[in-house]
Design a protein around this motif. Structure first.
Motif, PDB file in Angstrom:
ATOM      1  N   PHE A  49     -16.079   1.011   3.811  1.00 53.03           N
ATOM      2  CA  PHE A  49     -16.453   2.352   3.336  1.00 53.03           C
ATOM      3  C   PHE A  49     -17.372   2.228   2.137  1.00 53.03           C
ATOM      4  CE2 PHE A  49     -12.870   3.387   5.888  1.00 53.03           C
ATOM      5  CZ  PHE A  49     -13.020   4.714   6.255  1.00 53.03           C
ATOM      6  N   MET A  60     -16.205  -0.739  -0.285  1.00 55.70           N
ATOM      7  CA  MET A  60     -14.831  -1.265  -0.249  1.00 55.70           C
ATOM      8  C   MET A  60     -14.584  -1.767   1.171  1.00 55.70           C
ATOM      9  SD  MET A  60     -12.923   1.925  -2.164  1.00 55.70           S
ATOM     10  CE  MET A  60     -13.980   3.144  -1.387  1.00 55.70           C
ATOM     11  N   PRO A  78       4.983   2.314   2.006  1.00 59.79           N
ATOM     12  CA  PRO A  78       3.698   1.864   1.457  1.00 59.79           C
ATOM     13  C   PRO A  78       3.892   1.060   0.171  1.00 59.79           C
ATOM     14  CG  PRO A  78       4.044   4.220   1.061  1.00 59.79           C
ATOM     15  CD  PRO A  78       5.160   3.772   1.924  1.00 59.79           C
ATOM     16  N   GLN A  79       3.179  -0.048   0.061  1.00 59.15           N
ATOM     17  CA  GLN A  79       3.311  -0.932  -1.100  1.00 59.15           C
ATOM     18  C   GLN A  79       2.626  -0.332  -2.319  1.00 59.15           C
ATOM     19  OE1 GLN A  79       1.788  -4.695   0.729  1.00 59.15           O
ATOM     20  NE2 GLN A  79       3.693  -5.532  -0.097  1.00 59.15           N
ATOM     21  N   GLY A 109     -10.819   5.159  -0.068  1.00 53.25           N
ATOM     22  CA  GLY A 109     -10.969   3.896   0.674  1.00 53.25           C
ATOM     23  C   GLY A 109      -9.663   3.489   1.329  1.00 53.25           C
ATOM     24  N   CYS A 110      -8.568   3.639   0.598  1.00 53.45           N
ATOM     25  CA  CYS A 110      -7.256   3.234   1.117  1.00 53.45           C
ATOM     26  C   CYS A 110      -6.885   4.034   2.363  1.00 53.45           C
ATOM     27  CB  CYS A 110      -6.212   3.420   0.031  1.00 53.45           C
ATOM     28  SG  CYS A 110      -4.530   3.086   0.554  1.00 53.45           S
ATOM     29  N   GLY A 140      -8.864   5.937   4.138  1.00 47.71           N
ATOM     30  CA  GLY A 140      -9.930   5.811   5.139  1.00 47.71           C
ATOM     31  C   GLY A 140      -9.741   4.574   6.007  1.00 47.71           C
ATOM     32  N   ILE A 141      -9.436   3.454   5.355  1.00 48.27           N
ATOM     33  CA  ILE A 141      -9.223   2.205   6.101  1.00 48.27           C
ATOM     34  C   ILE A 141      -8.021   2.355   7.047  1.00 48.27           C
ATOM     35  CG2 ILE A 141      -8.433  -0.207   5.835  1.00 48.27           C
ATOM     36  CD1 ILE A 141     -10.306  -0.364   3.340  1.00 48.27           C
ATOM     37  N   VAL A 150      -9.115   4.619  10.116  1.00 48.62           N
ATOM     38  CA  VAL A 150      -9.987   3.922  11.073  1.00 48.62           C
ATOM     39  C   VAL A 150      -9.180   2.887  11.850  1.00 48.62           C
ATOM     40  CG1 VAL A 150     -11.937   2.319  11.280  1.00 48.62           C
ATOM     41  CG2 VAL A 150     -12.136   4.335   9.822  1.00 48.62           C
ATOM     42  N   SER A 151      -8.340   2.180  11.136  1.00 48.62           N
ATOM     43  CA  SER A 151      -7.539   1.148  11.761  1.00 48.62           C
ATOM     44  C   SER A 151      -6.605   1.753  12.836  1.00 48.62           C
ATOM     45  CB  SER A 151      -6.743   0.489  10.625  1.00 48.62           C
ATOM     46  OG  SER A 151      -5.974  -0.541  11.089  1.00 48.62           O
ATOM     47  N   GLU A 156       2.199   8.990   5.109  1.00 51.36           N
ATOM     48  CA  GLU A 156       3.643   8.772   4.998  1.00 51.36           C
ATOM     49  C   GLU A 156       4.071   7.311   5.075  1.00 51.36           C
ATOM     50  OE1 GLU A 156       5.607  11.471   7.677  1.00 51.36           O
ATOM     51  OE2 GLU A 156       5.063  13.173   6.384  1.00 51.36           O
ATOM     52  N   LYS A 157       3.254   6.471   5.689  1.00 44.29           N
ATOM     53  CA  LYS A 157       3.719   5.106   5.932  1.00 44.29           C
ATOM     54  C   LYS A 157       2.875   4.007   5.312  1.00 44.29           C
ATOM     55  CE  LYS A 157       5.614   3.107   9.829  1.00 44.29           C
ATOM     56  NZ  LYS A 157       5.864   2.968  11.284  1.00 44.29           N
ATOM     57  N   TYR A 158       1.544   4.192   5.309  1.00 47.52           N
ATOM     58  CA  TYR A 158       0.710   3.034   5.014  1.00 47.52           C
ATOM     59  C   TYR A 158       0.001   3.029   3.672  1.00 47.52           C
ATOM     60  CZ  TYR A 158       1.470   1.999   9.936  1.00 47.52           C
ATOM     61  OH  TYR A 158       2.060   1.714  11.127  1.00 47.52           O
ATOM     62  N   CYS A 159      -0.477   4.175   3.220  1.00 48.95           N
ATOM     63  CA  CYS A 159      -1.415   4.135   2.083  1.00 48.95           C
ATOM     64  C   CYS A 159      -0.691   4.072   0.733  1.00 48.95           C
ATOM     65  CB  CYS A 159      -2.359   5.337   2.122  1.00 48.95           C
ATOM     66  SG  CYS A 159      -3.507   5.326   0.732  1.00 48.95           S
ATOM     67  N   GLY A 160      -0.685   2.875   0.163  1.00 48.60           N
ATOM     68  CA  GLY A 160      -0.040   2.674  -1.129  1.00 48.60           C
ATOM     69  C   GLY A 160      -0.702   3.487  -2.233  1.00 48.60           C
ATOM     70  N   VAL A 161      -2.016   3.662  -2.142  1.00 44.84           N
ATOM     71  CA  VAL A 161      -2.706   4.393  -3.214  1.00 44.84           C
ATOM     72  C   VAL A 161      -2.280   5.865  -3.219  1.00 44.84           C
ATOM     73  CG1 VAL A 161      -4.923   5.017  -4.228  1.00 44.84           C
ATOM     74  CG2 VAL A 161      -4.635   2.758  -3.191  1.00 44.84           C
ATOM     75  N   MET A 188       1.097   6.105  -4.696  1.00 41.62           N
ATOM     76  CA  MET A 188       1.068   6.041  -6.170  1.00 41.62           C
ATOM     77  C   MET A 188       0.607   7.380  -6.751  1.00 41.62           C
ATOM     78  SD  MET A 188      -0.078   2.100  -7.029  1.00 41.62           S
ATOM     79  CE  MET A 188      -0.993   1.545  -5.583  1.00 41.62           C
ATOM     80  N   PHE A 189      -0.460   7.941  -6.172  1.00 41.54           N
ATOM     81  CA  PHE A 189      -0.951   9.253  -6.656  1.00 41.54           C
ATOM     82  C   PHE A 189       0.149  10.321  -6.572  1.00 41.54           C
ATOM     83  CE2 PHE A 189      -5.531  10.003  -7.566  1.00 41.54           C
ATOM     84  CZ  PHE A 189      -5.992   8.707  -7.509  1.00 41.54           C
ATOM     85  N   HIS A 224       3.051  10.278  -7.296  1.00 41.16           N
ATOM     86  CA  HIS A 224       3.975  10.262  -8.435  1.00 41.16           C
ATOM     87  C   HIS A 224       3.486  11.118  -9.602  1.00 41.16           C
ATOM     88  CE1 HIS A 224       7.027   7.173  -7.379  1.00 41.16           C
ATOM     89  NE2 HIS A 224       6.123   6.859  -6.471  1.00 41.16           N
TER      90      HIS A 224
END
Lengths: 142, 142
Positions: free
Chosen positions: A20, A31, A88-89, B55-56, B58-59, B62-63, B119-124, B127-128, B130
């Protein structure tokens, strides 16, 4: 809570593979994933948050040292972050290590600058403190 | 809470004025203040967090679309964020707008991909969540 009238807008476009490109004001950068599907277009979005943290507090500290008329050199901000295991990590423990050369008499002013950034100025570390345990340390070099 | 054995380390150095350069893996990029003291070296650290968020997720999307074998084009992620008025200023309300071209029959799969990222993948975005209220929306274009 009152909101600022300023709104931040960032536009991001899918390029190829899993990469992206973001536009922030006049700046553009890429990124990419860190998985095997990476095309090497740019850093991982998640790690970018750590650069954001270092840049935010770094700018504060330099700005405060300038105001205090403290000469310094070789200023670096290292960020080391531990991730949770579950998904999510997220970043759970984040260490911010300031490395700087200042005269011995000015070390307490550097400590004050870091404290002011942490408690008053740095919005990024304020955001991080909602989800991570932050530790700040200063390494005075010769 | 268990921690991942992986640690993320980002090193950042003061350059000149209020600008900094970060190294993330093999990538280097600059950040700068948005104040009048800017030397135009790079984007603001705080706004970089919004690129990280785009980016988080978005990736992820796409994936997931690749795995679902959903053809798509013109995929963009816009992030609009409102700041608190008091200092340190943090992002309080963040809108994430996905814009994409997919066949009408695949729109529900795109909705599913966004939900999985959230809900499952995007760590960013985890974090937001919170410190900010996040809103996700999808704009299907022709």
């Amino acid at each position: 809570m009152s909101l600022s009238p300023v709104k931040h807008i960032v536009k991001t476009s899918h390029k190829s593979g899993l990469s992206f490109e973001s536009g922030i004001d006049q700046y553009r950068f890429s990124m990419d994933t860190t998985s095997s599907e990476s095309q090497g277009a740019g850093p991982s979005p998640k790690k970018l948050m750590l650069a954001s943290l270092a840049g935010c507090t770094g700018i504060d500290v330099v700005s405060i040292l300038h105001k205090m008329k403290v000469p310094f050199s070789d200023f670096h901000v290292d960020v080391e972050a531990e991730l949770t295991d579950e998904h999510p990590q997220i970043y759970h423990q984040v260490n911010i290590i300031y490395r700087i050369k200042v005269a011995e008499d000015d070390q307490s002013k550097m400590e004050r600058a870091v404290l002011l950034s942490k408690e008053k100025y740095c919005g990024v570390s304020a955001m991080f403190s909602h989800f991570a345990k932050l530790e700040f340390s200063i390494q005075f070099n010769q």
